[in-house]
Design a protein around this motif. Structure first.
Motif, PDB file in Angstrom:
ATOM      1  N   GLU A 119       0.818  -1.218   0.000  1.00  0.00           N
ATOM      2  CA  GLU A 119       0.000   0.000   0.000  1.00  0.00           C
ATOM      3  C   GLU A 119       0.856   1.273   0.000  1.00  0.00           C
ATOM      4  O   GLU A 119       0.557   2.237   0.694  1.00  0.00           O
ATOM      5  N   GLY A 120       1.917   1.233  -0.776  1.00  0.00           N
ATOM      6  CA  GLY A 120       2.722   2.436  -0.934  1.00  0.00           C
ATOM      7  C   GLY A 120       3.854   2.572   0.055  1.00  0.00           C
ATOM      8  O   GLY A 120       4.451   3.651   0.165  1.00  0.00           O
ATOM      9  N   ALA A 121       4.196   1.513   0.776  1.00  0.00           N
ATOM     10  CA  ALA A 121       5.288   1.576   1.741  1.00  0.00           C
ATOM     11  C   ALA A 121       6.602   1.924   1.048  1.00  0.00           C
ATOM     12  O   ALA A 121       6.899   1.434  -0.037  1.00  0.00           O
ATOM     13  N   ASP A 122       7.381   2.772   1.681  1.00  0.00           N
ATOM     14  CA  ASP A 122       8.633   3.236   1.101  1.00  0.00           C
ATOM     15  C   ASP A 122       9.557   2.057   0.790  1.00  0.00           C
ATOM     16  O   ASP A 122       9.780   1.193   1.638  1.00  0.00           O
ATOM     17  N   GLY A 123      10.062   2.011  -0.434  1.00  0.00           N
ATOM     18  CA  GLY A 123      10.981   0.962  -0.839  1.00  0.00           C
ATOM     19  C   GLY A 123      10.319  -0.289  -1.363  1.00  0.00           C
ATOM     20  O   GLY A 123      11.005  -1.276  -1.664  1.00  0.00           O
ATOM     21  N   ALA A 124       9.007  -0.295  -1.494  1.00  0.00           N
ATOM     22  CA  ALA A 124       8.300  -1.495  -1.932  1.00  0.00           C
ATOM     23  C   ALA A 124       8.154  -1.578  -3.447  1.00  0.00           C
ATOM     24  O   ALA A 124       7.520  -2.491  -3.948  1.00  0.00           O
ATOM     25  N   TRP A 125       8.690  -0.616  -4.163  1.00  0.00           N
ATOM     26  CA  TRP A 125       8.752  -0.698  -5.621  1.00  0.00           C
ATOM     27  C   TRP A 125       9.953   0.112  -6.086  1.00  0.00           C
ATOM     28  O   TRP A 125      10.447   0.983  -5.355  1.00  0.00           O
ATOM     29  N   GLN A 126      10.426  -0.190  -7.267  1.00  0.00           N
ATOM     30  CA  GLN A 126      11.511   0.591  -7.840  1.00  0.00           C
ATOM     31  C   GLN A 126      11.370   0.659  -9.348  1.00  0.00           C
ATOM     32  O   GLN A 126      10.960  -0.325  -9.983  1.00  0.00           O
ATOM     33  N   VAL A 127      11.718   1.806  -9.899  1.00  0.00           N
ATOM     34  CA  VAL A 127      11.918   1.967 -11.332  1.00  0.00           C
ATOM     35  C   VAL A 127      13.371   2.379 -11.497  1.00  0.00           C
ATOM     36  O   VAL A 127      13.800   3.396 -10.937  1.00  0.00           O
ATOM     37  N   ILE A 128      14.119   1.593 -12.234  1.00  0.00           N
ATOM     38  CA  ILE A 128      15.564   1.791 -12.337  1.00  0.00           C
ATOM     39  C   ILE A 128      15.919   2.155 -13.774  1.00  0.00           C
ATOM     40  O   ILE A 128      15.561   1.429 -14.711  1.00  0.00           O
ATOM     41  N   TYR A 129      16.616   3.268 -13.930  1.00  0.00           N
ATOM     42  CA  TYR A 129      17.069   3.698 -15.254  1.00  0.00           C
ATOM     43  C   TYR A 129      18.576   3.542 -15.359  1.00  0.00           C
ATOM     44  O   TYR A 129      19.324   4.100 -14.545  1.00  0.00           O
ATOM     45  N   CYS A 130      19.021   2.799 -16.342  1.00  0.00           N
ATOM     46  CA  CYS A 130      20.443   2.652 -16.651  1.00  0.00           C
ATOM     47  C   CYS A 130      20.704   3.374 -17.966  1.00  0.00           C
ATOM     48  O   CYS A 130      20.178   2.965 -19.008  1.00  0.00           O
ATOM     49  N   SER A 131      21.496   4.423 -17.924  1.00  0.00           N
ATOM     50  CA  SER A 131      21.731   5.232 -19.128  1.00  0.00           C
ATOM     51  C   SER A 131      22.781   4.633 -20.048  1.00  0.00           C
ATOM     52  O   SER A 131      22.855   4.992 -21.222  1.00  0.00           O
ATOM     53  N   ASP A 132      23.591   3.725 -19.527  1.00  0.00           N
ATOM     54  CA  ASP A 132      24.688   3.142 -20.306  1.00  0.00           C
ATOM     55  C   ASP A 132      24.484   1.638 -20.457  1.00  0.00           C
ATOM     56  O   ASP A 132      24.832   0.862 -19.558  1.00  0.00           O
ATOM     57  N   PRO A 133      23.936   1.183 -21.574  1.00  0.00           N
ATOM     58  CA  PRO A 133      23.659  -0.252 -21.755  1.00  0.00           C
ATOM     59  C   PRO A 133      24.892  -1.136 -21.692  1.00  0.00           C
ATOM     60  O   PRO A 133      24.782  -2.332 -21.412  1.00  0.00           O
ATOM     61  N   SER A 134      26.069  -0.566 -21.936  1.00  0.00           N
ATOM     62  CA  SER A 134      27.295  -1.381 -21.901  1.00  0.00           C
ATOM     63  C   SER A 134      27.603  -1.872 -20.491  1.00  0.00           C
ATOM     64  O   SER A 134      28.412  -2.797 -20.316  1.00  0.00           O
ATOM     65  N   GLN A 135      26.978  -1.255 -19.474  1.00  0.00           N
ATOM     66  CA  GLN A 135      27.213  -1.645 -18.083  1.00  0.00           C
ATOM     67  C   GLN A 135      26.300  -2.769 -17.615  1.00  0.00           C
ATOM     68  O   GLN A 135      26.447  -3.260 -16.490  1.00  0.00           O
ATOM     69  N   LEU A 136      25.372  -3.190 -18.453  1.00  0.00           N
ATOM     70  CA  LEU A 136      24.360  -4.159 -18.023  1.00  0.00           C
ATOM     71  C   LEU A 136      24.909  -5.575 -17.960  1.00  0.00           C
ATOM     72  O   LEU A 136      25.729  -5.991 -18.786  1.00  0.00           O
ATOM     73  N   ARG A 137      24.423  -6.333 -16.980  1.00  0.00           N
ATOM     74  CA  ARG A 137      24.675  -7.770 -16.919  1.00  0.00           C
ATOM     75  C   ARG A 137      23.452  -8.440 -16.330  1.00  0.00           C
ATOM     76  O   ARG A 137      22.712  -7.847 -15.569  1.00  0.00           O
ATOM     77  N   ARG A 138      23.221  -9.687 -16.733  1.00  0.00           N
ATOM     78  CA  ARG A 138      22.048 -10.418 -16.227  1.00  0.00           C
ATOM     79  C   ARG A 138      22.285 -10.814 -14.778  1.00  0.00           C
ATOM     80  O   ARG A 138      23.349 -11.303 -14.418  1.00  0.00           O
ATOM     81  N   VAL A 139      21.251 -10.605 -13.947  1.00  0.00           N
ATOM     82  CA  VAL A 139      21.399 -10.793 -12.505  1.00  0.00           C
ATOM     83  C   VAL A 139      20.584 -11.991 -12.039  1.00  0.00           C
ATOM     84  O   VAL A 139      19.394 -12.118 -12.364  1.00  0.00           O
ATOM     85  N   GLU A 140      21.207 -12.859 -11.278  1.00  0.00           N
ATOM     86  CA  GLU A 140      20.524 -13.991 -10.653  1.00  0.00           C
ATOM     87  C   GLU A 140      19.894 -13.540  -9.340  1.00  0.00           C
ATOM     88  O   GLU A 140      20.429 -12.648  -8.661  1.00  0.00           O
ATOM     89  N   PRO A 141      18.767 -14.135  -8.955  1.00  0.00           N
ATOM     90  CA  PRO A 141      18.201 -13.793  -7.635  1.00  0.00           C
ATOM     91  C   PRO A 141      19.222 -14.100  -6.544  1.00  0.00           C
ATOM     92  O   PRO A 141      19.745 -15.222  -6.484  1.00  0.00           O
ATOM     93  N   PRO A 142      19.538 -13.139  -5.699  1.00  0.00           N
ATOM     94  CA  PRO A 142      20.581 -13.353  -4.688  1.00  0.00           C
ATOM     95  C   PRO A 142      20.127 -14.224  -3.514  1.00  0.00           C
ATOM     96  O   PRO A 142      20.956 -14.630  -2.695  1.00  0.00           O
ATOM     97  N   LYS A 143      18.836 -14.496  -3.408  1.00  0.00           N
ATOM     98  CA  LYS A 143      18.309 -15.319  -2.315  1.00  0.00           C
ATOM     99  C   LYS A 143      16.973 -15.904  -2.757  1.00  0.00           C
ATOM    100  O   LYS A 143      16.482 -15.625  -3.854  1.00  0.00           O
ATOM    101  N   GLU A 144      16.365 -16.704  -1.907  1.00  0.00           N
ATOM    102  CA  GLU A 144      15.062 -17.294  -2.207  1.00  0.00           C
ATOM    103  C   GLU A 144      13.970 -16.221  -2.152  1.00  0.00           C
ATOM    104  O   GLU A 144      14.023 -15.299  -1.334  1.00  0.00           O
ATOM    105  N   PHE A 145      12.960 -16.374  -3.010  1.00  0.00           N
ATOM    106  CA  PHE A 145      11.793 -15.490  -2.968  1.00  0.00           C
ATOM    107  C   PHE A 145      10.852 -15.906  -1.841  1.00  0.00           C
ATOM    108  O   PHE A 145      10.842 -17.070  -1.432  1.00  0.00           O
ATOM    109  N   ASP A 146      10.051 -14.948  -1.376  1.00  0.00           N
ATOM    110  CA  ASP A 146       8.997 -15.307  -0.428  1.00  0.00           C
ATOM    111  C   ASP A 146       7.767 -15.747  -1.227  1.00  0.00           C
ATOM    112  O   ASP A 146       7.777 -15.796  -2.454  1.00  0.00           O
TER     113      ASP A 146
END
Length: 349
Positions: A189-216
């Protein structure tokens, strides 16, 4: 297996046409701009020029029906305002045509298809694993991983009318923490940090990310999907049912209808207009345009925010926001212009 890429069905097909159409959409109620565009198309030897001129002549002459031609590309007709004019006249909405045209915004309809091959790093997609820049971590909320919604390669959107407000390059990624057990609402319900929109301006910096832990229980990896996107125009959701009631400043259920001069007798015709431009809009994901709530009386996005992305409850990727609602990401126009997507807001409805 071959790589799969998302595709966009564009409204333009000629060199230099993007700027011509952009000028039309800068003031869609201005018929002179459409006539200039029609003249330009005719000079290029494109039959759309004569068709658009005929539609405008019919409109200006007050003809009960406007010229139609199914051989002319439907995506172009929807995006340049031809479909709007035809439906406005057919729905007898001439008296409010100017305000409806002024409210129209470019949008991209989105359809999902499961990816059969590898989706390249930095490509547009929904689901799967995100591509993030070095040093950017998978977002968490109270030590629990967000659901990765999807990402848009902005180079793909640069020559779409909906993409004109977005940066020309980079990757725009959407995350949300879904908390169905605690609150029944996404993003707590809008709690701080419960969503993110992330903009990466430099595509050369991108790498595919694995989930660092188990999901709930409420969050997971969704099926990786490529997107089929199609240009169109979109109009705001309205409610005219309580126009006669005075609820004071705290009740704004009819604010869009009031600002556009719409009355109860316009409701059915306006609804038909919306359905033509964005079919099944209450169950469809789309980029830019307007939000279209299932349960709210009116547009849930605040007037000082701009709609960014609607994410539908999608069986294909096992997303169900609250009771099958939609998620609406939005952003203030000044933050959009400055690329400050981290200031985006979210709501469901």
């Amino acid at each position: 297996m071959a790589e799969q890429l998302s595709k966009i069905e564009s409204a333009v097909s000629l060199e230099g046409e993007f700027e011509q159409l952009q000028q039309v959409l800068s003031d869609l109620a201005n018929q002179d701009l459409k006539r200039q565009y029609a003249k330009w198309l005719t000079e290029q030897g494109d039959p759309r020029g004569a068709f658009l001129t005929s539609v405008l002549d019919d409109w200006d002459s007050g003809n009960e029906t406007l010229t139609t031609d199914e051989s002319i590309d439907a995506v172009w007709q929807d995006t340049c305002g031809v479909t709007l004019l035809q439906k406005l006249r057919g729905g007898k909405l001439d008296a409010v045509a100017a305000t409806i045209l002024a409210a129209a915004r470019p949008a991209l309809k989105i359809e999902l298809t499961p990816a059969e091959g590898e989706v390249p790093v930095g490509a547009t997609k929904f689901g799967g694993k995100p591509d993030l820049a070095e040093g950017v971590s998978w977002p968490e909320y109270e030590d629990k991983l967000h659901t990765f919604i999807g990402q848009f390669r902005l180079d793909d959107l640069r020559l779409t009318q909906a993409g004109t407000l977005l940066p020309d390059t980079g990757l725009l990624s959407f995350f949300v923490f879904d908390d169905p057990i605690e609150t029944g609402q996404p993003a707590a319900e809008g709690a701080d940090g419960a969503w993110q929109v992330i903009y990466c301006s430099d595509p050369s910096q991108l790498r595919r990310v694995e989930p660092p832990k188990e999901f709930d229980e409420g969050n997971r990896l969704a099926t990786e999907c490529i997107l089929s996107m199609q240009e169109t125009l979109d109009l705001p959701n309205i409610n005219t049912y309580d126009l006669d009631q005075d609820y004071g400043d705290q009740f704004t259920a009819c604010r869009r209808a009031k600002s556009m001069g719409l009355a109860k007798e316009h409701d059915d015709s306006y609804e038909a207009l919306l359905e033509t431009l964005l079919p099944e809009r209450e169950e469809r994901s789309h980029l830019m345009g307007w939000s279209h709530p299932q349960v709210s009386c009116d547009d849930p996005v605040d007037d000082d925010f701009r709609h960014l992305l609607t994410v539908a409850s999608e069986e294909l990727v096992q997303w169900c926001w609250a009771d099958g609602h939609q998620l609406y990401y939005s952003i203030k126009p000044e933050d959009l212009a400055d690329g400050k997507f981290e200031r985006s807001a979210i709501i469901d409805g």
